[in-house]
Design a protein around this motif. Structure first.
Motif, PDB file in Angstrom:
ATOM      1  N   LEU A   1       0.511  -8.005  -1.075  1.00 38.91           N
ATOM      2  CA  LEU A   1       1.471  -8.974  -0.440  1.00 38.91           C
ATOM      3  C   LEU A   1       2.501  -7.521  -0.089  1.00 38.91           C
ATOM      4  N   GLN A   2       3.132  -7.364   1.210  1.00 38.64           N
ATOM      5  CA  GLN A   2       4.585  -6.453   0.996  1.00 38.64           C
ATOM      6  C   GLN A   2       5.334  -6.324   2.332  1.00 38.64           C
ATOM      7  N   TRP A   3       6.566  -6.422   1.617  1.00 38.84           N
ATOM      8  CA  TRP A   3       7.576  -6.651   3.037  1.00 38.84           C
ATOM      9  C   TRP A   3       8.376  -5.625   2.633  1.00 38.84           C
ATOM     10  N   VAL A   4       8.186  -5.727   4.039  1.00 38.97           N
ATOM     11  CA  VAL A   4       9.492  -4.387   4.255  1.00 38.97           C
ATOM     12  C   VAL A   4      10.791  -4.948   5.434  1.00 38.97           C
ATOM     13  N   ARG A   5      12.037  -4.442   5.279  1.00 42.17           N
ATOM     14  CA  ARG A   5      13.664  -5.168   5.770  1.00 42.17           C
ATOM     15  C   ARG A   5      14.070  -4.423   5.848  1.00 42.17           C
ATOM     16  N   LEU A   6      14.307  -3.890   6.964  1.00 42.45           N
ATOM     17  CA  LEU A   6      15.610  -3.208   7.790  1.00 42.45           C
ATOM     18  C   LEU A   6      16.736  -3.659   7.930  1.00 42.45           C
ATOM     19  N   ARG A   7      17.778  -3.016   7.501  1.00 40.49           N
ATOM     20  CA  ARG A   7      18.965  -3.687   7.082  1.00 40.49           C
ATOM     21  C   ARG A   7      19.929  -3.196   8.258  1.00 40.49           C
ATOM     22  N   THR A   8      20.929  -4.165   8.679  1.00 40.09           N
ATOM     23  CA  THR A   8      21.911  -4.114   9.634  1.00 40.09           C
ATOM     24  C   THR A   8      22.774  -2.615  10.036  1.00 40.09           C
TER      25      THR A   8
ATOM     26  N   ASP B   1       6.544   6.839   2.836  1.00 40.19           N
ATOM     27  CA  ASP B   1       7.551   7.956   1.544  1.00 40.19           C
ATOM     28  C   ASP B   1       8.200   7.107   0.351  1.00 40.19           C
ATOM     29  N   LEU B   2       8.830   5.497   1.251  1.00 40.78           N
ATOM     30  CA  LEU B   2       9.586   5.241   0.737  1.00 40.78           C
ATOM     31  C   LEU B   2       9.042   3.950  -0.713  1.00 40.78           C
TER      32      LEU B   2
ATOM     33  N   VAL C   1       9.230  -8.030   7.629  1.00 42.58           N
ATOM     34  CA  VAL C   1       8.179  -7.803   8.298  1.00 42.58           C
ATOM     35  C   VAL C   1       7.585  -8.411   7.476  1.00 42.58           C
ATOM     36  N   SER C   2       6.392  -9.020   7.050  1.00 42.16           N
ATOM     37  CA  SER C   2       5.176  -8.814   6.032  1.00 42.16           C
ATOM     38  C   SER C   2       4.091  -8.379   6.343  1.00 42.16           C
ATOM     39  N   LEU C   3       3.595  -7.517   5.321  1.00 37.94           N
ATOM     40  CA  LEU C   3       2.239  -7.300   5.546  1.00 37.94           C
ATOM     41  C   LEU C   3       1.681  -7.354   4.608  1.00 37.94           C
TER      42      LEU C   3
ATOM     43  N   VAL D   1      12.221  -0.877   1.595  1.00 37.01           N
ATOM     44  CA  VAL D   1      10.553  -1.761   1.363  1.00 37.01           C
ATOM     45  C   VAL D   1       9.859  -2.215  -0.121  1.00 37.01           C
ATOM     46  N   GLY D   2      10.190  -3.768   0.136  1.00 33.23           N
ATOM     47  CA  GLY D   2       8.952  -4.180  -1.300  1.00 33.23           C
ATOM     48  C   GLY D   2       8.008  -3.703  -1.846  1.00 33.23           C
ATOM     49  N   GLU D   3       8.115  -3.085  -3.201  1.00 37.79           N
ATOM     50  CA  GLU D   3       6.648  -2.790  -3.820  1.00 37.79           C
ATOM     51  C   GLU D   3       5.342  -4.157  -3.952  1.00 37.79           C
TER      52      GLU D   3
END
Length: 488
Positions: A465-472, A228-229, A452-454, A478-480
Motif C-alpha cells: 500500500l502507498q498514499w499520495v497527498r496533494l497539499r493545499t 520521480d517522488l 488517495v491510496s494505492l 508521496v508515502g513509502e
C-alpha cells in the motif's frame, strides 16, 4: 415514411426531459439554434455558449439546495472548472430524446401502412371513390384543417422581460479593466434591468473558476511526475487499485485522482464513500463527475455515513458501478472483495445518528459473511467499507487479508492484526480525497491536504500500500510503499 420523419422531428424539437444537472432539477430542451442556453432563473443572468454542435439545447435550471446566491454562483464556477461530466450527461440525454422521438415517429409512420393493409383492395377502392363525393371532400378538408386547429399559429405570447434583454459577451460585460481567461471571453450573458446588478457575482464566479481550473489542472499535470517522488509502478503480474474516500462533492480532485492512478498503473477504483455531504439528489453532479473520471475502469464502491439514504448507491449502480451490499464478488486482481454501506447517517454537524442495525451488528454480519467465504476456500482479499472499524471483527476472526476505508479524513496504517489460528490481516485508512474539512470540500482548492491510496495486488492478494497527498499549496507528498504479507 415522410409522415414518420415529420412526426419524429416535431416530437424531438418539442420534447423535454428533467434531469439533475449542476445541482438543479433541470429541464433539457433541444433546439435547432446550435447554441447552448442556460436559463438560471429570475435572480441571475442567463448564459449562452455559441456553436456547440449541429443541434443546440436550452437548459432551464430549477430547484436546488443552497445557502446563499453567492454560494450558488461559486458552485457554478467550480463545476465549470471541469465541465466534462455535465456536458456528457446533456449529450446522453439529448441522444436518448432523439432515439425516443425516432421510435415514436416510426410507430406513427407505420399507422397508415397498417390501415392500408387492413382495409384490403376492395375497401381501399371504395374509400378512394368516396373522396370524389361531396361528403368525401368535406371529410378531406376536415383532415387538412385539423392540424392547423391543433397548432393554432395565430396564438402569440405576451412580450416578456426576457425579450427586452440582449446578449453580450463576458468580455464586453467585464470591461477593459478586467482580465478574463481566454476560454470564457466569448461566453454570452443575457443582460437586462434585472441582471445589471449581477456583474459583481459574475466576475466573482469567473475569478473562482480561473483559480479552480488553474489549481486542479496544474495538479493533474503534475501527477505524471510522481514516479520521480517515489510513486511505485506495478511489476509484471501485479494489479493496482486506486482507493478514494470522503470526496464530499469536490469534483476538482477527480481528474487529479485519475492522473495519480494512471501514473501508478492503476486500473481499478475502490470508492469508500462520502461522495456527498448530504446524499441528496442535488449532489448528483458529484456522482456524475466521479463516474466520468473513471468510466473506463473497474469500479467498486460503498456509501458513507454522509451519503444519506439510498440515492448515492442507486445512482452509481445505475452508472455501472459495483456497489457492494454484503456479498463477496470477484475482483479484477483475481481475488474477492466484500463490502457494505455504512449503517450510520449524519448531517453537516458533528453528531451521528444510528439507523437500523447498529455499527457493531453490521460488523458482526460482515465478519460472518467473510468467514463463510473463507470456509468455502474463497478467502476475502479485501473488505471495502467507509470506516475501517467496520471490518475489525472480520480481522479478529482471521477471515480477511485487508480492510480499507476512510471516514476519519486522516491516513493510518497499514496495521497488522493477528486473528484466530494466527491468520494475519491488515487495516488501512486513507485520508480525504476531497481535502474536506468536516463534510465540506467543494472549493477552488482543497480545504486540507487531499489524499488517495494505492493498493497493489499479486496472485489475488494484497502485497503493498502507498498514499499520495496533494497539499493545499499544490505541492506533493508521496508515502513509502508499505509491503504487506497477509497469511492464513
Amino acid at each position: 415514411m415522410a409522415l414518420g420523419l415529420v412526426v419524429a422531428v416535431s416530437l424531438f424539437l418539442t420534447s423535454s426531459r428533467t434531469v439533475v444537472l449542476v445541482g438543479h432539477d433541470t429541464v433539457v430542451r433541444p433546439t435547432l439554434a446550435k447554441d447552448a442556453v442556460v436559463e438560471t432563473g429570475p435572480l441571475l443572468p442567463d448564459f449562452r455558449f455559441r456553436d456547440v454542435g449541429p443541434l443546440g439545447v436550452t437548459l432551464s435550471l430549477g430547484k436546488t439546495e443552497v445557502g446563499s446566491i453567492e454560494e450558488l454562483v461559486e458552485r457554478y464556477a467550480l463545476i465549470a472548472g471541469d465541465p466534462r461530466a455535465p456536458i456528457e450527461k446533456v449529450q446522453d440525454v439529448v441522444l436518448d430524446m432523439a432515439l425516443s422521438a425516432a421510435l415514436r415517429g416510426v410507430g406513427v409512420g407505420l399507422v397508415p401502412v397498417a390501415f392500408f393493409l387492413l382495409l384490403g383492395r376492395h375497401r381501399r377502392g371504395e374509400l378512394f371513390r368516396g373522396v370524389r363525393t361531396r361528403q368525401g371532400v368535406v371529410a378531406l378538408a376536415l383532415l387538412l384543417v385539423l392540424p392547423v386547429l391543433v397548432w393554432q399559429p395565430w396564438e402569440s405570447d405576451e412580450e416578456t422581460q426576457e425579450d427586452q434583454g440582449s446578449w453580450q459577451t463576458l468580455a464586453e460585460l467585464a470591461g477593459d479593466d478586467v482580465v478574463l481567461p481566454e476560454e470564457v471571453r466569448d461566453i454570452e450573458v443575457r443582460t437586462g434591468p434585472v441582471t445589471t446588478q449581477s456583474r459583481r457575482l459574475v466576475l466573482s464566479a469567473i475569478d473562482t473558476y480561473d483559480r479552480s481550473r488553474e489549481f486542479y489542472s496544474a495538479a493533474a499535470e503534475g501527477a505524471a511526475g510522481l514516479v520521480d517522488l517515489g510513486l511505485r509502478e506495478p511489476e509484471d503480474g501485479e494489479t493496482v487499485a486506486l482507493l478514494v474516500s470522503d470526496r464530499h462533492d469536490n469534483i476538482g480532485m477527480d481528474r487529479v485522482a485519475r492522473a495519480i492512478g494512471e501514473a501508478a498503473g492503476a486500473t481499478v477504483v475502490l470508492n469508500a464513500g462520502d461522495d456527498t455531504s448530504t446524499g441528496q439528489p442535488w449532489e448528483a453532479f458529484s456522482l456524475d463527475s466521479v463516474q466520468s473520471a473513471f468510466a473506463d475502469w473497474e469500479r467498486f464502491g460503498v456509501a458513507g455515513n454522509h451519503d444519506h439514504g439510498t440515492f448515492v448507491s442507486t445512482y452509481l449502480a445505475d452508472q455501472g458501478w459495483t456497489m457492494l451490499d454484503g456479498e463477496a464478488v470477484d475482483a479484477p486482481w483475481g481475488g474477492t472483495v466484500l463490502g457494505v454501506d455504512d449503517p450510520r447517517s449524519s448531517g453537516l454537524g458533528n453528531w451521528r445518528d444510528e439507523t437500523g442495525l447498529s455499527f457493531s451488528e453490521v460488523g458482526d454480519r460482515l465478519a460472518d459473511d467473510a468467514c463463510a467465504a473463507a470456509e468455502d476456500d474463497e478467502r476475502i482479499s479485501t473488505v471495502l467499507v467507509h470506516d475501517a472499524n467496520l471490518g475489525r471483527e472480520a480481522l479478529a476472526r482471521g477471515c480477511v487479508d485487508l480492510v480499507v476505508g476512510g471516514h476519519t479524513h486522516v491516513q493510518s496504517g497499514p496495521d497488522p492484526v493477528e486473528g484466530e489460528d494466527g491468520a494475519i490481516g491488515y487495516t488501512w485508512t486513507t485520508g480525504t480525497t476531497g481535502g474536506a474539512a468536516y463534510a465540506i470540500a467543494l472549493g477552488s482548492k482543497p480545504r486540507r491536504d487531499a489524499e488517495v491510496s494505492l493498493v497493489t495486488y499479486a496472485e489475488g492478494r494484497p502485497v503493498g500500500l502507498q498514499w499520495v497527498r496533494l497539499r493545499t499549496d499544490g505541492s506533493w507528498r508521496v508515502g513509502e510503499w508499505s509491503p504487506v504479507t497477509p497469511a492464513p
